[in-house]
Design a protein around this motif. Structure first.
Motif, PDB file in Angstrom:
ATOM      1  N   VAL A  58     -44.725 -19.877   0.399  1.00 14.94           N
ATOM      2  CA  VAL A  58     -44.280 -20.982  -0.477  1.00 14.94           C
ATOM      3  C   VAL A  58     -44.784 -22.583  -0.364  1.00 14.94           C
ATOM      4  N   GLY A  59     -45.454 -22.471   0.848  1.00 14.19           N
ATOM      5  CA  GLY A  59     -46.226 -23.793   1.541  1.00 14.19           C
ATOM      6  C   GLY A  59     -45.494 -24.328   2.436  1.00 14.19           C
ATOM      7  N   PRO A  60     -46.085 -25.351   2.997  1.00 11.74           N
ATOM      8  CA  PRO A  60     -45.537 -26.029   4.180  1.00 11.74           C
ATOM      9  C   PRO A  60     -44.225 -26.503   3.832  1.00 11.74           C
ATOM     10  N   LEU A  61     -43.337 -26.270   5.312  1.00 15.72           N
ATOM     11  CA  LEU A  61     -41.862 -26.644   5.224  1.00 15.72           C
ATOM     12  C   LEU A  61     -41.543 -27.784   6.123  1.00 15.72           C
ATOM     13  N   GLY A  62     -40.364 -28.126   5.881  1.00 12.80           N
ATOM     14  CA  GLY A  62     -39.704 -29.305   6.735  1.00 12.80           C
ATOM     15  C   GLY A  62     -38.266 -28.968   6.739  1.00 12.80           C
ATOM     16  N   LYS A  63     -37.660 -29.583   7.569  1.00 13.22           N
ATOM     17  CA  LYS A  63     -36.362 -29.275   7.775  1.00 13.22           C
ATOM     18  C   LYS A  63     -35.403 -29.942   6.606  1.00 13.22           C
ATOM     19  N   ALA A  64     -34.343 -29.150   6.432  1.00 24.16           N
ATOM     20  CA  ALA A  64     -33.459 -29.549   5.244  1.00 24.16           C
ATOM     21  C   ALA A  64     -32.138 -30.081   5.940  1.00 24.16           C
ATOM     22  N   ASP A  65     -31.826 -31.374   5.801  1.00 22.78           N
ATOM     23  CA  ASP A  65     -30.588 -31.846   6.722  1.00 22.78           C
ATOM     24  C   ASP A  65     -29.364 -31.629   5.589  1.00 22.78           C
ATOM     25  N   ALA A  66     -28.201 -31.882   6.072  1.00 24.72           N
ATOM     26  CA  ALA A  66     -27.013 -31.791   5.332  1.00 24.72           C
ATOM     27  C   ALA A  66     -26.936 -32.251   4.063  1.00 24.72           C
ATOM     28  N   ARG A  67     -27.422 -33.536   3.940  1.00 23.32           N
ATOM     29  CA  ARG A  67     -27.412 -34.304   2.866  1.00 23.32           C
ATOM     30  C   ARG A  67     -28.426 -33.629   1.838  1.00 23.32           C
ATOM     31  N   PHE A  68     -29.623 -33.332   2.094  1.00 24.21           N
ATOM     32  CA  PHE A  68     -30.603 -32.495   1.407  1.00 24.21           C
ATOM     33  C   PHE A  68     -30.034 -31.268   0.644  1.00 24.21           C
ATOM     34  N   VAL A  69     -29.527 -30.581   1.445  1.00 27.12           N
ATOM     35  CA  VAL A  69     -28.950 -29.428   1.066  1.00 27.12           C
ATOM     36  C   VAL A  69     -27.689 -29.773   0.136  1.00 27.12           C
ATOM     37  N   LYS A  70     -26.925 -30.656   0.134  1.00 21.85           N
ATOM     38  CA  LYS A  70     -25.643 -30.936  -0.600  1.00 21.85           C
ATOM     39  C   LYS A  70     -26.467 -31.361  -1.969  1.00 21.85           C
ATOM     40  N   GLU A  71     -27.445 -32.335  -1.848  1.00 18.82           N
ATOM     41  CA  GLU A  71     -27.832 -32.847  -3.118  1.00 18.82           C
ATOM     42  C   GLU A  71     -28.424 -31.930  -3.997  1.00 18.82           C
ATOM     43  N   LYS A  72     -29.356 -31.146  -3.129  1.00 27.12           N
ATOM     44  CA  LYS A  72     -30.268 -29.994  -3.913  1.00 27.12           C
ATOM     45  C   LYS A  72     -29.651 -28.832  -4.573  1.00 27.12           C
ATOM     46  N   ILE A  73     -28.812 -28.341  -3.498  1.00 31.89           N
ATOM     47  CA  ILE A  73     -28.123 -27.043  -3.510  1.00 31.89           C
ATOM     48  C   ILE A  73     -26.792 -26.916  -4.356  1.00 31.89           C
ATOM     49  N   GLY A  74     -26.034 -27.997  -3.703  1.00 32.89           N
ATOM     50  CA  GLY A  74     -24.681 -28.361  -4.432  1.00 32.89           C
ATOM     51  C   GLY A  74     -23.571 -27.831  -3.556  1.00 32.89           C
ATOM     52  N   TYR A  75     -23.976 -27.357  -2.297  1.00 29.02           N
ATOM     53  CA  TYR A  75     -22.934 -26.779  -1.342  1.00 29.02           C
ATOM     54  C   TYR A  75     -23.215 -27.414   0.121  1.00 29.02           C
ATOM     55  N   ALA A  76     -22.260 -27.502   0.820  1.00 26.03           N
ATOM     56  CA  ALA A  76     -21.963 -27.680   1.948  1.00 26.03           C
ATOM     57  C   ALA A  76     -22.803 -27.008   3.096  1.00 26.03           C
ATOM     58  N   ILE A  77     -23.360 -27.333   4.186  1.00 28.95           N
ATOM     59  CA  ILE A  77     -23.949 -26.087   5.221  1.00 28.95           C
ATOM     60  C   ILE A  77     -22.703 -25.512   5.501  1.00 28.95           C
ATOM     61  N   GLY A  78     -22.878 -24.142   5.655  1.00 29.28           N
ATOM     62  CA  GLY A  78     -21.695 -23.288   6.058  1.00 29.28           C
ATOM     63  C   GLY A  78     -20.806 -22.449   5.132  1.00 29.28           C
ATOM     64  N   GLY A  79     -21.300 -23.053   3.759  1.00 24.35           N
ATOM     65  CA  GLY A  79     -20.692 -22.399   2.710  1.00 24.35           C
ATOM     66  C   GLY A  79     -21.782 -22.220   1.455  1.00 24.35           C
TER      67      GLY A  79
END
Length: 163
Positions: A85-106
Motif C-alpha cells: 500500500v505504500g510507506p506507513l507511519g504510526k496511527a495514534d488514538a486520535r487519528f484512528v478515532k477521526e478516520k475510522i470512527g472507533y476508539a482503539i480496543g474496539g
C-alpha cells in the motif's frame, strides 16, 4: 424502541450496520475488556488465533487510514503491508478515532467514517468462524472469514511477521 437497548452507542451503530447487511449474529458484550486478542479469546472461550484484530496504520503519501484485519496470534509485518500500500507511519488514538470512527480496543472492520485501505490476513481463512470488534472494547461479533471478505471488500494477503 431499540432492539439493542443494552449496547453502547458505537456498538449499537455496528449492530444496525450488521442488520442492514443481513448478518444474523448478535453482538456479544464481554464481561471483561476485549482490548487485546488474548482478553477477547478468554472471554469468548475461543483460540486467540480466531480473533480478527484490527491494526491501523497511517499511509504517509495521503494520510489515509490503512487497516489490517489480522489473526490474533500474528504480529503484522509492516514491511509486507508497506510493500502493498505504500510507506506507513504510526496511527495514534486520535487519528484512528477521526478516520475510522472507533476508539482503539474496539475498532470494527466495517462502518468507517472515511474510506479505509483494507487488507485481510490470509491466516484467518483457516477458521470456520472468527470474532471481530464491534465498535467498543467489550463488544464483538462472530462471522466467517468469507463474510469478512464480503463486508470489507478487502484483499486477502500475507501480512504476518514470520520468524
Amino acid at each position: 424502541m431499540s432492539k439493542h437497548p443494552e449496547l453502547p452507542e458505537t456498538a449499537l451503530r455496528v449492530a444496525r450496520l450488521l442488520e442492514s447487511l443481513g448478518h444474523d449474529q448478535a453482538i456479544v458484550m464481554l464481561p471483561e475488556t476485549g482490548k487485546t486478542s488474548a482478553e477477547a479469546a478468554a472471554g469468548l472461550g475461543c483460540e486467540v488465533a480466531e480473533i480478527a484484530k484490527s491494526i491501523v496504520f497511517r499511509r504517509l503519501q495521503d494520510n489515509a487510514a490503512v487497516m489490517v484485519v489480522a489473526s490474533g496470534i500474528n504480529r503484522v509485518d509492516e514491511n509486507k503491508v508497506a510493500a502493498l500500500v505504500g510507506p506507513l507511519g504510526k496511527a495514534d488514538a486520535r487519528f484512528v478515532k477521526e478516520k475510522i470512527g472507533y476508539a482503539i480496543g474496539g475498532v470494527c472492520p466495517i462502518g468507517h467514517l472515511e474510506k479505509t485501505v483494507m487488507l485481510i490476513d490470509q491466516d484467518l481463512l483457516q477458521y470456520a468462524h472468527v470474532w471481530a470488534a464491534a465498535g467498543h472494547p467489550h463488544a464483538v461479533f462472530r462471522l466467517t472469514p468469507e463474510q469478512l471478505k464480503n463486508m470489507t471488500g478487502a484483499p486477502v494477503v500475507d501480512v504476518a511477521l514470520r520468524a
